[in-house]
Design a protein around this motif. Structure first.
Motif, PDB file in Angstrom:
ATOM      1  N   TRP A   1      -5.579  -4.588  -5.382  1.00 44.34           N
ATOM      2  CA  TRP A   1      -5.816  -3.170  -5.128  1.00 44.34           C
ATOM      3  C   TRP A   1      -5.434  -2.353  -6.363  1.00 44.34           C
ATOM      4  O   TRP A   1      -5.992  -1.310  -6.637  1.00 44.34           O
ATOM      5  CB  TRP A   1      -4.991  -2.760  -3.915  1.00 44.34           C
ATOM      6  CG  TRP A   1      -5.095  -1.313  -3.541  1.00 44.34           C
ATOM      7  CD1 TRP A   1      -6.134  -0.701  -2.903  1.00 44.34           C
ATOM      8  CD2 TRP A   1      -4.104  -0.303  -3.754  1.00 44.34           C
ATOM      9  NE1 TRP A   1      -5.851   0.630  -2.711  1.00 44.34           N
ATOM     10  CE2 TRP A   1      -4.601   0.897  -3.226  1.00 44.34           C
ATOM     11  CE3 TRP A   1      -2.837  -0.302  -4.340  1.00 44.34           C
ATOM     12  CZ2 TRP A   1      -3.894   2.091  -3.260  1.00 44.34           C
ATOM     13  CZ3 TRP A   1      -2.128   0.880  -4.367  1.00 44.34           C
ATOM     14  CH2 TRP A   1      -2.651   2.055  -3.836  1.00 44.34           C
TER      15      TRP A   1
ATOM     16  N   ARG B   1      -3.313  -3.996   0.728  1.00 41.70           N
ATOM     17  CA  ARG B   1      -3.086  -3.330  -0.560  1.00 41.70           C
ATOM     18  C   ARG B   1      -1.975  -4.064  -1.291  1.00 41.70           C
ATOM     19  O   ARG B   1      -0.851  -4.154  -0.803  1.00 41.70           O
ATOM     20  CB  ARG B   1      -2.704  -1.866  -0.335  1.00 41.70           C
ATOM     21  CG  ARG B   1      -3.834  -1.076   0.272  1.00 41.70           C
ATOM     22  CD  ARG B   1      -3.622   0.411   0.291  1.00 41.70           C
ATOM     23  NE  ARG B   1      -2.271   0.838   0.563  1.00 41.70           N
ATOM     24  CZ  ARG B   1      -1.872   2.108   0.485  1.00 41.70           C
ATOM     25  NH1 ARG B   1      -2.728   3.052   0.168  1.00 41.70           N
ATOM     26  NH2 ARG B   1      -0.631   2.435   0.756  1.00 41.70           N
TER      27      ARG B   1
ATOM     28  N   ILE C   1       2.598  -1.556   0.569  1.00 39.97           N
ATOM     29  CA  ILE C   1       1.966  -2.219  -0.575  1.00 39.97           C
ATOM     30  C   ILE C   1       2.873  -3.353  -1.028  1.00 39.97           C
ATOM     31  O   ILE C   1       4.095  -3.198  -1.096  1.00 39.97           O
ATOM     32  CB  ILE C   1       1.758  -1.238  -1.749  1.00 39.97           C
ATOM     33  CG1 ILE C   1       0.851  -0.078  -1.324  1.00 39.97           C
ATOM     34  CG2 ILE C   1       1.185  -1.951  -2.964  1.00 39.97           C
ATOM     35  CD1 ILE C   1       0.756   1.041  -2.353  1.00 39.97           C
TER      36      ILE C   1
END
Length: 177
Positions: free
Chosen positions: A146, A124, A97
């Motif tokens: 996200w 993400r 992420i």
């Protein structure tokens, strides 16, 4: 929509850690640092194994080797970086992420995510930087992250989280279309 609280501080700091030989402010002796003052990957591994955490968030200018050393664990790797042109891409360093913060991270100042040149990082990613209950819904509608990350935007006084602001922030983030 996922919301992450970037900082947790009690109203009154606990002395418990100091009584057991641990320094204050969330540090732990297991986290050894390299010559630049950055935690070594082994320190992060020890902390992750000791605490059972599910995610490790790295800030600053870590080398790809830091991410590679941590990448074999059962946790999620989050790379926090500041907005710049070109926009950093998720996965460039091996992270799961990407946290995209304001150009001046930690200042609690909103940045201009409405600029024409802004392109989401892909994959993400978390939007951070100056988010509050008043602007998070608009920010999410514009950028389509996200998830979101917040710290000072839910504080009633610098360093003190406010439960009403936390509830308002989560409600506003979830209300984004």
């Amino acid at each position: 929509m996922r919301a992450q609280n970037a900082g947790r501080r009690r109203r009154k700091p606990s002395a418990g850690g100091r009584q057991h030989g641990h320094p204050p402010h969330g540090t732990h002796p297991a986290a050894r640092h390299d010559r630049r003052g950055l935690p070594r990957p082994a320190g992060g591994l020890r902390l992750a194994n000791i605490t059972g955490i599910r995610a490790i968030q790295l800030h600053g200018h870590e080398e790809r080797g830091h991410f590679a050393a941590l990448g074999d664990g059962e946790w999620t790797l989050i790379r926090a970086t500041s907005y710049r042109e070109p926009v950093p891409r998720n996965g460039q360093m091996g992270e799961d992420i990407l946290l995209l913060d304001a150009p001046t991270p930690g200042a609690g100042v909103p940045w201009d995510w409405t600029r024409r040149s802004f392109r989401p990082p892909g994959g993400r990613w978390l939007l951070a930087g100056g988010l509050t209950p008043d602007n998070v819904s608009h920010a999410v509608d514009i950028t389509r992250p996200w998830g979101v990350d917040v710290s000072s935007g839910i504080e009633s006084v610098r360093g003190v989280k406010d439960s009403a602001l936390i509830r308002a922030f989560v409600k506003a983030a979830r209300a984004a279309s």
